[in-house]
Design a protein around this motif. Structure first.
Motif, short mmCIF file in Angstrom:
data_model
loop_
_atom_site.label_atom_id
_atom_site.label_comp_id
_atom_site.label_asym_id
_atom_site.label_seq_id
_atom_site.Cartn_x
_atom_site.Cartn_y
_atom_site.Cartn_z
N LEU A 2 -42.90 53.92 53.74
CA LEU A 2 -41.97 55.10 53.71
C LEU A 2 -40.99 55.14 53.09
O LEU A 2 -40.03 54.16 53.23
CB LEU A 2 -42.01 55.57 55.22
CG LEU A 2 -41.09 56.95 55.38
CD1 LEU A 2 -41.70 58.03 54.74
CD2 LEU A 2 -40.68 57.03 56.74
N LYS A 3 -40.52 55.97 52.07
CA LYS A 3 -39.20 55.90 51.47
C LYS A 3 -38.54 57.26 51.85
O LYS A 3 -39.13 58.44 51.73
CB LYS A 3 -39.24 55.74 50.02
CG LYS A 3 -39.87 54.58 49.39
CD LYS A 3 -40.02 54.38 47.97
CE LYS A 3 -40.40 53.07 47.27
NZ LYS A 3 -40.37 53.14 45.95
N ILE A 4 -37.12 57.11 52.20
CA ILE A 4 -36.43 58.33 52.53
C ILE A 4 -35.34 58.29 51.58
O ILE A 4 -34.49 57.06 51.54
CB ILE A 4 -35.87 58.34 53.95
CG1 ILE A 4 -37.41 58.19 54.82
CG2 ILE A 4 -35.11 59.35 54.38
CD1 ILE A 4 -36.68 58.11 56.21
N LYS A 11 -29.65 57.61 47.32
CA LYS A 11 -30.92 56.99 46.54
C LYS A 11 -32.06 56.97 47.71
O LYS A 11 -31.61 57.12 48.87
CB LYS A 11 -30.86 55.66 45.87
CG LYS A 11 -30.36 54.72 46.75
CD LYS A 11 -30.09 53.51 45.90
CE LYS A 11 -29.44 52.15 46.83
NZ LYS A 11 -29.43 51.28 46.14
N LYS A 12 -33.07 56.81 47.29
CA LYS A 12 -34.32 56.66 48.01
C LYS A 12 -34.26 55.37 48.26
O LYS A 12 -34.05 54.15 47.87
CB LYS A 12 -35.62 57.13 47.60
CG LYS A 12 -35.88 58.47 47.04
CD LYS A 12 -37.11 58.61 46.39
CE LYS A 12 -37.46 60.04 45.79
NZ LYS A 12 -38.84 60.09 45.13
N GLU A 13 -34.63 55.04 49.69
CA GLU A 13 -34.49 53.82 50.41
C GLU A 13 -35.76 53.41 51.20
O GLU A 13 -36.39 54.55 51.80
CB GLU A 13 -33.40 53.38 51.38
CG GLU A 13 -31.99 53.52 50.66
CD GLU A 13 -30.83 53.32 51.33
OE1 GLU A 13 -31.00 53.11 52.77
OE2 GLU A 13 -29.82 53.56 51.16
N ILE A 14 -36.43 52.19 51.17
CA ILE A 14 -37.50 51.88 51.98
C ILE A 14 -37.06 51.95 53.25
O ILE A 14 -36.08 51.54 53.82
CB ILE A 14 -37.85 50.57 51.82
CG1 ILE A 14 -38.60 50.42 50.29
CG2 ILE A 14 -39.13 50.05 52.81
CD1 ILE A 14 -38.95 49.19 49.97
N ASP A 348 -40.48 60.20 50.40
CA ASP A 348 -39.33 61.16 50.71
C ASP A 348 -40.11 62.50 51.33
O ASP A 348 -39.47 63.49 50.87
CB ASP A 348 -38.53 61.31 49.66
CG ASP A 348 -37.20 61.99 50.33
OD1 ASP A 348 -36.78 61.72 51.28
OD2 ASP A 348 -36.48 62.58 49.30
N PHE A 349 -41.11 62.40 52.09
CA PHE A 349 -41.84 63.69 52.34
C PHE A 349 -41.93 64.71 51.54
O PHE A 349 -41.75 65.78 51.76
CB PHE A 349 -40.86 64.07 53.77
CG PHE A 349 -40.51 63.06 54.77
CD1 PHE A 349 -41.50 62.47 55.64
CD2 PHE A 349 -39.15 62.56 54.65
CE1 PHE A 349 -40.84 61.44 56.57
CE2 PHE A 349 -38.67 61.55 55.47
CZ PHE A 349 -39.84 60.98 56.43
#
Length: 460
Positions: A2-4, A11-14, A348-349
């Motif tokens: 999952l990345k958010i 930024k996107k992060e694990i 990121d959903f």
């Protein structure tokens, strides 16, 4: 994995939870002085979907969303209504829950009210005073000393002096610095208040969330969410208060959903483009509203209009039409559609891509209906299971297709009576009357669908 997208880092992060297998998530809820509007609906639905998917991934989620039930707006509205603040807030909380349930949301695990945490709020303010991060001003209010927190502005990636540059600020003589904000307000005569070491008063808005979140989830937790308008100053101030008081990092992942605009303009009562959830549900099936909200990725801005709702209605009708008269297997067997749906949601959903996967699944389902009954049942079960993660396809297909909008014309009994009359007219070979009834129903937005099993209808 999952990345958010983390607002704090940009930024996107694990996603890595603090405690393996468990997630703590706090979302800023509403100030309950009025009915929920569609901007509130966007946030509530966004974090409902996020919570559903986090649980789907196997995490034990503790989802906390607060209720602000003491505030200047609440006091003002209660005075206007000639009612107590408690009567007003209890009425609005009940209305909010009713709206949410109609929109298909599941309730958070906990909904703390600010008035239930008054001692915890007072205790946190005292700690900030003792540590030199707060002071008792000349106005007898208590303020947070922003210059004492060296990382102030890190959520919005702005320095304190930059935030003030060019801004018109009323510099209260009671403040040491224009950016200082109130932690405890002295009550005016007749206002609701609580006793504190600094006199009778009530808390500032920002400190309420710091006290509630840390008491419900601990000094350091995984996810903090809210609407786009909360990044500054509310969430910036929460960080300053909480980290100064506890000496720990406050939150690992900051998540903010996108705004709702109305016909490409900011929603505002002054512009006359302000819509409550109840306004909208008076015209549209609640699932149409929910579909509009999840058809875009949660961080994207949504343009609300009759056109966008009608487009959402038509799209959702396509999904329901595929399920009309279609039995679903009791067994859900994941296929490549599930894999692609989950891949989208793990990024990121991304509900926009996830929804597109549902339509691809529907195309396969429609093909299987004619030549592979067993496969069609399995695909229908998969469609329902994936849609459930978005809170969609929760109604009986026949009911939804007949009630996707709220009509002021014929009710169901009246429509059925005309269909029965038309069926008899066709048996009597009175085709002129049959066509007349079809046209009469079409004028009222009712589309008839004839088949060997009889005549069904859809409201257009």
């Amino acid at each position: 994995m999952l990345k958010i997208y983390n607002t704090l880092s940009g930024k996107k992060e694990i996603f890595k939870p603090i405690e393996e297998g468990k997630v703590g998530m706090y979302v800023c809820g509403n100030t309950v002085y009025d009915y929920c509007h569609i901007g509130h609906a966007r946030a509530m639905i966004s974090f409902d979907v996020i919570s559903r998917f986090i649980r789907h991934l196997g995490y034990e989620l503790n989802y906390v969303r607060n209720i602000t039930d003491v505030d200047d707006k609440i006091i003002k509205r209660a005075e206007e209504n000639n009612e107590s603040t408690q009567a007003l807030t209890e009425r609005m909380i009940a209305a909010q829950r009713e709206d949410e349930l109609r929109l298909g949301n599941k309730m958070p695990d906990r909904e703390p009210k600010a008035t239930e945490f008054m001692q915890e709020i007072i205790d946190m303010i005292q700690v900030l005073i003792d540590k030199g991060f707060a002071y008792h001003g000349a106005s007898r209010d208590v303020y947070y000393r922003t210059e004492a927190f060296k990382e102030y502005g890190k959520l919005n990636n702005r320095k304190l002096e930059d935030m003030l540059a060019g801004a018109r600020i009323d510099v209260e003589t009671a403040k040491e610095h224009p950016a200082d904000f109130v932690l405890w307000k002295q009550a005016k005569e007749g206002e609701v208040s609580w006793q504190s070491p600094w006199g009778a008063g009530r808390p500032g808005w920002h400190i309420e969330c710091s006290a509630m979140s840390t008491n419900c989830l601990g000094s350091h937790f995984d996810i903090h969410g809210g609407g786009p308008d909360l990044k500054f100053p509310h969430h910036e101030n929460e960080i300053a208060q909480s980290e100064a008081a506890t000496g720990k990092d406050y939150v690992n992942y900051w998540v903010h959903c996108g705004a709702v605009r109305v016909n490409n303009e900011k929603m505002s009562k002054s512009l006359g483009n302000f819509f409550t959830v109840r306004d909208v549900l008076a015209k549209y099936n609640p699932e149409v509203v929910r579909y509009l909200m999840v058809s875009s990725q949660y961080r994207s801005a949504i343009d609300y209009s009759d056109q966008s709702l009608n487009e959402a209605k038509v799209a959702l009708e396509r999904l329901y039409t595929a399920l009309r008269g279609q039995a679903a297997s009791a067994e859900y067997v994941p296929t490549e559609f599930t894999e692609r749906f989950e891949t989208a949601m793990k990024d990121d959903f991304n509900t926009a891509v996830a929804v597109s996967v549902l339509f691809e699944l529907v195309r396969e389902l429609n093909k299987a209906k004619t030549d592979n009954v067993a496969q069609a049942k399995l695909l229908a079960a998969e469609l329902l299971a994936l849609a459930d993660l978005l809170g969609l396809l929760k109604q009986d297909p026949e009911y939804f297709l007949q009630n996707s909008t709220v009509s002021e014309g014929l009710d169901e009994a009246g429509i059925q009576a005309l269909i029965d009359e038309r069926t008899q007219a066709r048996k009597d070979k009175n085709f002129a009357r049959s066509d007349e009834i079809r046209d009469e129903l079409a004028d009222q937005g009712i589309e008839l669908l004839d088949s060997r099993e009889g005549t069904s209808w859809t409201r257009r």
